[in-house]
Write an enzyme that holds these catalytic residues in place. Structure first.
Site, mmCIF file in Angstrom:
data_model
loop_
_atom_site.group_PDB
_atom_site.id
_atom_site.type_symbol
_atom_site.label_atom_id
_atom_site.label_comp_id
_atom_site.label_asym_id
_atom_site.label_seq_id
_atom_site.Cartn_x
_atom_site.Cartn_y
_atom_site.Cartn_z
ATOM 1 N N ASP A 21 0.836 -1.207 0.000
ATOM 2 C CA ASP A 21 0.000 0.000 0.000
ATOM 3 C C ASP A 21 0.872 1.258 0.000
ATOM 4 O O ASP A 21 1.963 1.262 0.577
ATOM 5 C CB ASP A 21 -0.908 -0.026 1.244
ATOM 6 C CG ASP A 21 -2.079 0.934 1.124
ATOM 7 O OD1 ASP A 21 -2.271 1.533 0.052
ATOM 8 O OD2 ASP A 21 -2.803 1.083 2.127
ATOM 9 N N GLY A 22 0.374 2.314 -0.640
ATOM 10 C CA GLY A 22 1.056 3.607 -0.574
ATOM 11 C C GLY A 22 1.689 4.070 -1.873
ATOM 12 O O GLY A 22 2.410 5.071 -1.885
ATOM 13 N N TRP A 26 3.076 7.863 -2.418
ATOM 14 C CA TRP A 26 4.493 8.031 -2.769
ATOM 15 C C TRP A 26 4.613 8.961 -3.976
ATOM 16 O O TRP A 26 5.421 9.904 -3.978
ATOM 17 C CB TRP A 26 5.105 6.661 -3.083
ATOM 18 C CG TRP A 26 6.570 6.714 -3.431
ATOM 19 C CD1 TRP A 26 7.627 6.591 -2.572
ATOM 20 C CD2 TRP A 26 7.137 6.930 -4.736
ATOM 21 N NE1 TRP A 26 8.809 6.715 -3.259
ATOM 22 C CE2 TRP A 26 8.537 6.921 -4.586
ATOM 23 C CE3 TRP A 26 6.598 7.126 -6.007
ATOM 24 C CZ2 TRP A 26 9.406 7.102 -5.665
ATOM 25 C CZ3 TRP A 26 7.461 7.311 -7.080
ATOM 26 C CH2 TRP A 26 8.851 7.287 -6.898
ATOM 27 N N ARG A 34 -0.041 9.090 -10.254
ATOM 28 C CA ARG A 34 -0.196 7.816 -9.542
ATOM 29 C C ARG A 34 0.475 6.654 -10.286
ATOM 30 O O ARG A 34 1.035 5.748 -9.666
ATOM 31 C CB ARG A 34 -1.683 7.503 -9.332
ATOM 32 C CG ARG A 34 -2.401 8.460 -8.400
ATOM 33 C CD ARG A 34 -3.876 8.078 -8.251
ATOM 34 N NE ARG A 34 -4.047 6.748 -7.711
ATOM 35 C CZ ARG A 34 -3.966 6.427 -6.415
ATOM 36 N NH1 ARG A 34 -3.732 7.375 -5.531
ATOM 37 N NH2 ARG A 34 -4.124 5.187 -6.016
ATOM 38 N N HIS A 38 2.866 3.391 -9.028
ATOM 39 C CA HIS A 38 2.692 1.952 -9.271
ATOM 40 C C HIS A 38 3.944 1.381 -9.933
ATOM 41 O O HIS A 38 4.378 0.284 -9.607
ATOM 42 C CB HIS A 38 1.452 1.710 -10.147
ATOM 43 C CG HIS A 38 0.163 2.061 -9.457
ATOM 44 N ND1 HIS A 38 -0.108 1.692 -8.161
ATOM 45 C CD2 HIS A 38 -0.925 2.768 -9.869
ATOM 46 C CE1 HIS A 38 -1.312 2.140 -7.817
ATOM 47 N NE2 HIS A 38 -1.817 2.811 -8.830
ATOM 48 N N SER A 66 -7.181 -6.030 -5.825
ATOM 49 C CA SER A 66 -8.351 -6.574 -5.121
ATOM 50 C C SER A 66 -9.590 -6.495 -6.013
ATOM 51 O O SER A 66 -9.602 -5.756 -7.011
ATOM 52 C CB SER A 66 -8.600 -5.786 -3.836
ATOM 53 O OG SER A 66 -9.071 -4.490 -4.153
ATOM 54 N N TRP A 70 -11.233 -2.812 -9.038
ATOM 55 C CA TRP A 70 -11.873 -2.596 -10.352
ATOM 56 C C TRP A 70 -12.626 -1.268 -10.370
ATOM 57 O O TRP A 70 -12.910 -0.720 -11.434
ATOM 58 C CB TRP A 70 -12.856 -3.731 -10.680
ATOM 59 C CG TRP A 70 -12.208 -5.035 -11.004
ATOM 60 C CD1 TRP A 70 -12.273 -6.180 -10.266
ATOM 61 C CD2 TRP A 70 -11.413 -5.376 -12.152
ATOM 62 N NE1 TRP A 70 -11.564 -7.205 -10.876
ATOM 63 C CE2 TRP A 70 -11.031 -6.735 -12.039
ATOM 64 C CE3 TRP A 70 -10.978 -4.656 -13.279
ATOM 65 C CZ2 TRP A 70 -10.250 -7.383 -12.995
ATOM 66 C CZ3 TRP A 70 -10.195 -5.308 -14.226
ATOM 67 C CH2 TRP A 70 -9.836 -6.652 -14.080
ATOM 68 N N LEU A 132 11.001 -20.840 -3.525
ATOM 69 C CA LEU A 132 9.962 -19.936 -3.017
ATOM 70 C C LEU A 132 8.773 -19.953 -3.959
ATOM 71 O O LEU A 132 8.944 -19.941 -5.185
ATOM 72 C CB LEU A 132 10.537 -18.512 -2.915
ATOM 73 C CG LEU A 132 9.549 -17.352 -2.750
ATOM 74 C CD1 LEU A 132 8.838 -17.428 -1.400
ATOM 75 C CD2 LEU A 132 10.287 -16.004 -2.860
ATOM 76 N N ARG A 189 1.626 -4.908 6.268
ATOM 77 C CA ARG A 189 0.969 -3.873 5.462
ATOM 78 C C ARG A 189 1.805 -2.607 5.543
ATOM 79 O O ARG A 189 2.168 -2.154 6.636
ATOM 80 C CB ARG A 189 -0.457 -3.586 5.944
ATOM 81 C CG ARG A 189 -1.136 -2.554 5.038
ATOM 82 C CD ARG A 189 -2.620 -2.401 5.300
ATOM 83 N NE ARG A 189 -3.208 -1.566 4.248
ATOM 84 C CZ ARG A 189 -4.453 -1.675 3.805
ATOM 85 N NH1 ARG A 189 -5.254 -2.576 4.295
ATOM 86 N NH2 ARG A 189 -4.899 -0.871 2.852
ATOM 87 N N ARG A 195 -5.394 -1.965 8.327
ATOM 88 C CA ARG A 195 -6.620 -2.660 7.932
ATOM 89 C C ARG A 195 -6.266 -3.953 7.207
ATOM 90 O O ARG A 195 -5.161 -4.085 6.672
ATOM 91 C CB ARG A 195 -7.403 -1.804 6.909
ATOM 92 C CG ARG A 195 -8.056 -0.584 7.422
ATOM 93 C CD ARG A 195 -8.961 0.001 6.323
ATOM 94 N NE ARG A 195 -8.208 0.559 5.216
ATOM 95 C CZ ARG A 195 -7.698 1.781 5.192
ATOM 96 N NH1 ARG A 195 -7.830 2.567 6.246
ATOM 97 N NH2 ARG A 195 -7.036 2.223 4.139
ATOM 98 N N GLU A 208 0.469 -13.124 12.725
ATOM 99 C CA GLU A 208 0.971 -11.926 13.399
ATOM 100 C C GLU A 208 0.906 -10.783 12.384
ATOM 101 O O GLU A 208 1.231 -10.976 11.210
ATOM 102 C CB GLU A 208 2.432 -12.134 13.828
ATOM 103 C CG GLU A 208 2.621 -13.221 14.872
ATOM 104 C CD GLU A 208 2.021 -12.848 16.227
ATOM 105 O OE1 GLU A 208 1.969 -11.654 16.558
ATOM 106 O OE2 GLU A 208 1.600 -13.781 16.945
HETATM 107 C C1 FPP Z 1 -1.598 0.218 -3.422
HETATM 108 O O1 FPP Z 1 -1.226 1.530 -3.588
HETATM 109 C C2 FPP Z 1 -1.130 -0.690 -4.450
HETATM 110 C C3 FPP Z 1 -1.911 -1.300 -5.399
HETATM 111 C C4 FPP Z 1 -3.331 -1.028 -5.580
HETATM 112 C C5 FPP Z 1 -1.408 -2.286 -6.354
HETATM 113 C C6 FPP Z 1 -0.069 -2.888 -6.099
HETATM 114 C C7 FPP Z 1 0.671 -2.865 -7.363
HETATM 115 C C8 FPP Z 1 2.003 -2.820 -7.494
HETATM 116 C C9 FPP Z 1 2.915 -2.918 -6.371
HETATM 117 C C10 FPP Z 1 2.628 -2.672 -8.826
HETATM 118 C C11 FPP Z 1 2.483 -3.764 -9.777
HETATM 119 C C12 FPP Z 1 2.466 -5.120 -9.211
HETATM 120 C C13 FPP Z 1 2.930 -6.225 -9.817
HETATM 121 C C14 FPP Z 1 2.714 -7.548 -9.153
HETATM 122 C C15 FPP Z 1 3.665 -6.191 -11.072
HETATM 123 P P1 FPP Z 1 -2.366 2.626 -3.656
HETATM 124 O O2 FPP Z 1 -2.567 2.990 -5.068
HETATM 125 O O3 FPP Z 1 -3.588 2.134 -2.947
HETATM 126 O O4 FPP Z 1 -1.685 3.783 -2.835
HETATM 127 P P2 FPP Z 1 -2.407 4.966 -2.039
HETATM 128 O O5 FPP Z 1 -3.213 4.299 -0.948
HETATM 129 O O6 FPP Z 1 -1.267 5.751 -1.513
HETATM 130 O O7 FPP Z 1 -3.246 5.705 -3.023
#
Ligand code: FPP
Length: 246
Positions: A21-22, A26, A34, A38, A66, A70, A132, A189, A195, A208
């Site tokens: 998350d984040g 970032w 955004r 990613h 998740s 979508w 792994l 997380r 959450r 944990e």
């Molecule tokens: C949460 O950040 C992250 C996601 C919704 C997707 C995770 C995706 C990646 C790490 C990149 C691609 C993954 C792979 C497996 C190639 P957020 O957008 O919810 O951040 P925010 O809460 O700061 O808005």
């Protein structure tokens, strides 16, 4: 500080799950879009995968998309799907070099066909890797997974394949996406949120939790080491008293 040296190799969590998350925050902090967050988030994925492989942790599950994701703007969903495809192409060698097999959980048939195709190719190419197992949760929801399991079991009851009395925890477990994986030992997380967000609801019963303010694109192996060191200092009682488990 890196806690790598302090980690007890005999007490490693067998299954680490991460809610990444984040990425958006970032990007905002850097004055970027955004999508750039990613993109940098893929560096965090690489750190987590290599970090687990180096330590010898057998299962790593990453919440990549998740069912609720979508609902994000179409452009952002497209960015995430394209990033998935390009990362799989780019990182196949990293998986091979680290003896990592790739798996997925979730409603994979709802992903764009390009993503489905790339995923099945990488899954096939890495299937005999042993060190792994990395599982990407894609179009995944924990409640939906439990619901799917109950629907499948109901059909078996209706067709007299099993009786209601035979429904127990292991039967439900056997109908989950994760039927051949151990329960989650450590759930991480990032980004300071505390959450569960519909991730592996059944499988985290005794996990944990480790929350860190680090934003996912900044996640490094040392943060993984910190989480594991922290996990090892805790006493897991599984409902028993402290004396019983000594
Ligand atoms: C949460 O950040 C992250 C996601 C919704 C997707 C995770 C995706 C990646 C790490 C990149 C691609 C993954 C792979 C497996 C190639 P957020 O957008 O919810 O951040 P925010 O809460 O700061 O808005």
């Amino acid at each position: 500080m890196d806690f790598l040296e302090q980690i007890d190799r005999d007490k490693l969590p067998q299954h680490v799950a991460i809610i990444m998350d984040g990425n958006g925050r970032w990007a905002k902090k850097q004055g970027l879009l955004r999508a750039a967050g990613h993109k940098r988030g893929t560096a965090g994925v690489k750190q987590a995968v290599e970090g687990c492989a180096e330590l010898g942790i057998p299962f790593l599950t990453l919440y990549a998309f998740s069912t609720e994701n979508w609902n994000r703007p179409k452009k952002e969903v497209d960015t995430l799907m394209n990033l998935l495809v390009s990362s799989l192409k780019k990182e196949i060698l990293t998986l091979q070099d680290n003896d990592v097999s790739l798996h997925t959980i979730g409603n994979i048939n709802t992903l764009p066909s390009k993503a489905q195709k790339e995923l099945s190719e990488v899954i096939e190419k890495t299937k005999s890797n042993k060190r792994l197992r990395v599982t990407l949760a894609l179009s995944y929801g924990g409640r939906e997974e439990i619901l799917k399991s109950l629907q499948e079991i109901s059909v078996k009851v209706k067709n007299n394949i099993i009786s209601p009395a035979e429904i127990d925890e292991s039967l439900i477990n056997n109908h989950l996406y994760t039927h051949d994986m151990p329960d989650v030992d450590l759930l991480i997380r990032t980004s300071g949120e505390q959450r569960v967000s519909n991730f592996l609801l059944w499988q985290i019963a005794y996990a944990e939790f480790y929350f860190t303010p680090v934003l996912w694109p900044d996640f490094k192996k040392e943060h993984l080491h910190d989480a594991i060191y922290n996990y090892q200092k805790r006493e897991r009682r599984f409902g028993k008293t402290s004396e019983q488990i000594k």
